[in-house]
Design a protein around this motif. Structure first.
Motif, PDB file in Angstrom:
ATOM      1  N   PHE A 194       0.556  -0.847  -0.199  1.00 24.14           N
ATOM      2  CA  PHE A 194      -0.074   0.048  -0.270  1.00 24.14           C
ATOM      3  C   PHE A 194       0.743   1.648  -0.231  1.00 24.14           C
ATOM      4  O   PHE A 194       1.193   2.214  -0.739  1.00 24.14           O
ATOM      5  CB  PHE A 194      -1.180  -0.122   1.175  1.00 24.14           C
ATOM      6  N   LEU A 195       1.685   0.949   0.959  1.00 23.73           N
ATOM      7  CA  LEU A 195       2.794   2.611   1.407  1.00 23.73           C
ATOM      8  C   LEU A 195       3.825   2.656  -0.176  1.00 23.73           C
ATOM      9  O   LEU A 195       3.987   3.997  -1.164  1.00 23.73           O
ATOM     10  CB  LEU A 195       3.878   2.723   1.963  1.00 23.73           C
ATOM     11  N   SER A 196       4.174   1.523  -1.479  1.00 20.19           N
ATOM     12  CA  SER A 196       4.451   1.798  -2.531  1.00 20.19           C
ATOM     13  C   SER A 196       3.461   2.069  -3.776  1.00 20.19           C
ATOM     14  O   SER A 196       3.856   2.963  -4.392  1.00 20.19           O
ATOM     15  CB  SER A 196       5.163   0.094  -2.626  1.00 20.19           C
ATOM     16  N   HIS A 197       2.456   1.926  -3.868  1.00 15.17           N
ATOM     17  CA  HIS A 197       1.435   2.405  -4.294  1.00 15.17           C
ATOM     18  C   HIS A 197       1.052   3.504  -3.891  1.00 15.17           C
ATOM     19  O   HIS A 197       0.568   4.158  -5.197  1.00 15.17           O
ATOM     20  CB  HIS A 197       0.050   0.923  -4.171  1.00 15.17           C
ATOM     21  N   ILE A 198       0.870   4.108  -3.156  1.00 16.50           N
ATOM     22  CA  ILE A 198       0.491   5.381  -2.609  1.00 16.50           C
ATOM     23  C   ILE A 198       1.235   6.547  -3.024  1.00 16.50           C
ATOM     24  O   ILE A 198       1.506   7.934  -2.494  1.00 16.50           O
ATOM     25  CB  ILE A 198      -0.488   5.932  -1.163  1.00 16.50           C
ATOM     26  N   ARG A 199       3.087   6.504  -2.921  1.00 21.98           N
ATOM     27  CA  ARG A 199       3.928   6.934  -3.171  1.00 21.98           C
ATOM     28  C   ARG A 199       3.650   8.375  -3.861  1.00 21.98           C
ATOM     29  O   ARG A 199       4.208   9.152  -3.409  1.00 21.98           O
ATOM     30  CB  ARG A 199       5.808   5.978  -3.487  1.00 21.98           C
ATOM     31  N   ASP A 200       3.338   7.736  -4.581  1.00 19.95           N
ATOM     32  CA  ASP A 200       3.314   9.740  -6.085  1.00 19.95           C
ATOM     33  C   ASP A 200       2.011  10.110  -5.882  1.00 19.95           C
ATOM     34  O   ASP A 200       1.809  10.757  -6.831  1.00 19.95           O
ATOM     35  CB  ASP A 200       3.677   8.897  -7.183  1.00 19.95           C
ATOM     36  N   PHE A 201       1.256   9.824  -4.507  1.00 15.15           N
ATOM     37  CA  PHE A 201       0.287  10.762  -4.658  1.00 15.15           C
ATOM     38  C   PHE A 201      -0.019  11.925  -4.399  1.00 15.15           C
ATOM     39  O   PHE A 201      -1.093  12.599  -4.393  1.00 15.15           O
ATOM     40  CB  PHE A 201      -0.986   9.978  -3.377  1.00 15.15           C
ATOM     41  N   GLY A 202       1.317  12.613  -3.712  1.00 17.46           N
ATOM     42  CA  GLY A 202       1.085  13.682  -3.151  1.00 17.46           C
ATOM     43  C   GLY A 202       0.544  13.433  -2.000  1.00 17.46           C
ATOM     44  O   GLY A 202       0.231  15.356  -1.693  1.00 17.46           O
ATOM     45  N   ILE A 203       0.212  13.241  -1.349  1.00 20.29           N
ATOM     46  CA  ILE A 203      -0.431  13.365  -0.365  1.00 20.29           C
ATOM     47  C   ILE A 203       0.671  14.472   1.085  1.00 20.29           C
ATOM     48  O   ILE A 203       1.755  13.764   0.368  1.00 20.29           O
ATOM     49  CB  ILE A 203      -0.286  11.517   0.404  1.00 20.29           C
ATOM     50  N   ASP A 204       0.090  15.355   2.273  1.00 13.20           N
ATOM     51  CA  ASP A 204       0.918  16.173   2.515  1.00 13.20           C
ATOM     52  C   ASP A 204       1.677  15.150   3.813  1.00 13.20           C
ATOM     53  O   ASP A 204       2.446  15.189   4.720  1.00 13.20           O
ATOM     54  CB  ASP A 204      -0.071  16.971   2.931  1.00 13.20           C
ATOM     55  N   ALA A 205       0.814  14.411   4.354  1.00 11.76           N
ATOM     56  CA  ALA A 205       1.627  13.714   5.598  1.00 11.76           C
ATOM     57  C   ALA A 205       0.875  12.364   5.808  1.00 11.76           C
ATOM     58  O   ALA A 205      -0.227  12.016   5.184  1.00 11.76           O
ATOM     59  CB  ALA A 205       1.606  14.388   6.442  1.00 11.76           C
ATOM     60  N   VAL A 206       1.388  11.259   6.568  1.00 13.00           N
ATOM     61  CA  VAL A 206       1.080  10.349   7.095  1.00 13.00           C
ATOM     62  C   VAL A 206       0.855  10.274   8.498  1.00 13.00           C
ATOM     63  O   VAL A 206       1.506  10.784   9.399  1.00 13.00           O
ATOM     64  CB  VAL A 206       1.348   9.243   6.550  1.00 13.00           C
ATOM     65  N   ILE A 207      -0.315   9.264   9.355  1.00 14.41           N
ATOM     66  CA  ILE A 207      -1.052   9.260  10.710  1.00 14.41           C
ATOM     67  C   ILE A 207      -0.067   7.889  10.760  1.00 14.41           C
ATOM     68  O   ILE A 207      -1.354   7.135  10.580  1.00 14.41           O
ATOM     69  CB  ILE A 207      -1.621  10.472  11.300  1.00 14.41           C
ATOM     70  N   VAL A 208       0.657   8.000  11.853  1.00 17.81           N
ATOM     71  CA  VAL A 208       0.763   6.402  12.338  1.00 17.81           C
ATOM     72  C   VAL A 208       0.874   7.008  14.017  1.00 17.81           C
ATOM     73  O   VAL A 208       1.275   7.854  14.748  1.00 17.81           O
ATOM     74  CB  VAL A 208       2.113   5.932  11.527  1.00 17.81           C
ATOM     75  N   ALA A 209       0.182   5.018  14.772  1.00 20.83           N
ATOM     76  CA  ALA A 209       0.500   4.779  15.653  1.00 20.83           C
ATOM     77  C   ALA A 209       1.440   4.395  16.449  1.00 20.83           C
ATOM     78  O   ALA A 209       2.366   4.394  17.314  1.00 20.83           O
ATOM     79  CB  ALA A 209      -0.625   4.725  16.179  1.00 20.83           C
TER      80      ALA A 209
END
Length: 426
Positions: free
Chosen positions: A88-103
């Motif tokens: 999933f992370l590899s797939h969204i690499r170039d989506f332009g998301i500004d940040a990810v929220i992780v726990a």
């Protein structure tokens, strides 16, 4: 929505986006950023969430508005789930998301490995309650820390003072609270097999419980906190609009609204109320006075009893459990205004009269001629009016608009713009 007339730097206003309709409502009504989930690894699996294609479109739409979008990856995945996470992370690499929220530390390490340039925010699920914990996460590359809900303002100031100013602090200002520490609960998993720490909480803390004596199971006794009923675990909802200056002065960089599973009406009204309060404070901090009308706006949405969380009272002093079972229901959400491009005005109707102008809407709940209503617009609280005329999409007079998503026209005495909301009045 901050502008050059502000005399103080306001925090970011961060709103929930459970689907595309809610995302648009959040941005229209004043959010600086939105947070949402894809179809996997988010803590609200019951929300609509975004497919990969919708996520790409959401990023594009949000950036066109000059705002930011954060993706939640805040579940606690088990080892066998990591191949899917890496994919999933590899797939969204170039989506332009500004940040990810992780726990989870494993998720954090995996993001840093596969997306080394991605901005990382640490979820409230990590239960950050000290300067020491804050500095530890910052040392691992976190740009923002979403603080535990259990902190007082004094503790937040201590964390801010003990942390590099380049690391942001984010805190919840409105929405549901959890009786468990920062939402880390096993009750749902134990009772229903649905794991709250992997996005599938069934909220058993809101259920009604009884006690039975071993030899008399047919005679259960209610577990009563008081004379009103059984509320041993059900928390109040947070509402901090009255204490926003104190939150700003504590050094919080982002104000977060909870509610990805709530309605688009909830998203719009709550975002609008806090935007109004924040901008009023930003324009004149020394002369700021809280407007009680904003609290009335927040009472119009679905909620439990309100409290100010633990900012003024620690959990040991005030557990903030509700005394009323269930939700206080929101006002009926009648309709959303459309553009005339989406629904052209039919010929033969008198568009402008002394009573007002005809505007196109899409129905959300039944409304009828004679109903008391209020119009909600970005930057304005509800304006009262009465529904005096209704016409269907062809211009035929109708007594009521009863069908979900039907298009109609009604006459209103003030300006209406696409995205404005018509709701039930008093």
């Amino acid at each position: 929505m901050n502008d050059s007339t502000h005399t103080v730097k306001l925090p970011e206003l961060l709103s929930p986006a459970g689907n595309f309709e809610k995302l648009k409502a959040a941005l229209l009504y004043g959010a600086d950023a939105v947070y949402l989930a894809g179809t996997r690894f988010g803590m609200r699996s019951a929300a609509d969430n975004f497919t990969d294609e919708e996520l790409v479109e959401a990023v594009r739409y949000t950036h066109e508005k000059g705002k930011r979008l954060y993706l939640t990856l805040n579940t606690m995945p088990h080892g066998y789930e990591y191949p899917a996470l890496r994919e999933f992370l590899s797939h969204i690499r170039d989506f332009g998301i500004d940040a990810v929220i992780v726990a989870d530390l494993g998720v954090l390490a995996t993001v840093k490995e596969l997306l080394p340039d991605m901005e990382v925010h640490i979820s409230t699920q990590a239960s950050i309650v000290s300067p020491e914990a804050a500095r530890a996460y910052a040392s691992l590359g976190a740009k923002r820390l979403v603080l535990a809900r259990e902190l007082t303002l004094t503790e937040i100031r201590a964390i801010r003072d003990g942390l590099d100013p380049s690391v942001d602090l984010e805190a919840f200002i409105h929405g549901s609270m959890c009786v468990s520490y920062s939402g880390r609960c096993m009750l749902s998993h134990n009772l229903t097999g649905r794991d709250a720490n992997r996005g599938a909480c069934t909220q058993p803390c809101r259920w009604v419980y009884t006690v039975t004596e071993e030899k008399r199971p047919e005679s259960p006794f209610p577990v009563e906190q008081n004379e009103l009923g059984t509320f041993i675990m059900s928390s109040k909802d947070m509402c901090t609009v009255e204490i926003l200056p104190s939150l700003i002065e504590a050094g919080i960089d982002s104000f977060k609204i909870e509610g990805r599973m709530k309605s688009a009406y909830y998203t719009a009204v709550v975002t609008n109320a806090y935007r109004l309060a924040m901008d009023a404070y930003g324009h004149d901090p020394s002369g700021y006075r809280f407007d009680p009308a904003l609290y009335r706006e927040l009472e119009s949405v679905s909620h439990r009893e309100y409290c100010t969380g633990f900012y003024l009272d620690s959990p040991m002093d005030a557990a903030q459990l509700t005394a009323l079972n269930g939700y206080i229901r929101e006002k009926a959400y009648f309709a959303t205004a459309l553009s005339e491009k989406e629904l052209p005005l039919p010929k033969g109707l008198e568009v402008q009269t002394k009573e007002g102008r005809l505007y196109p809407f899409i129905q959300r709940n039944k409304l009828s001629v004679g109903d008391s209503a209020e119009l909600i617009s970005p930057g304005r609280i509800g304006q009262p009016c009465t529904v005096t005329e209704l016409y269907d999409a062809d211009g035929t007079p109708i007594p009521t608009a009863p069908h979900p998503s039907m298009h109609f026209f009604t006459r209103l005495p003030f300006d209406v713009n696409p995205g404005d909301i018509l709701r039930a009045g008093e």
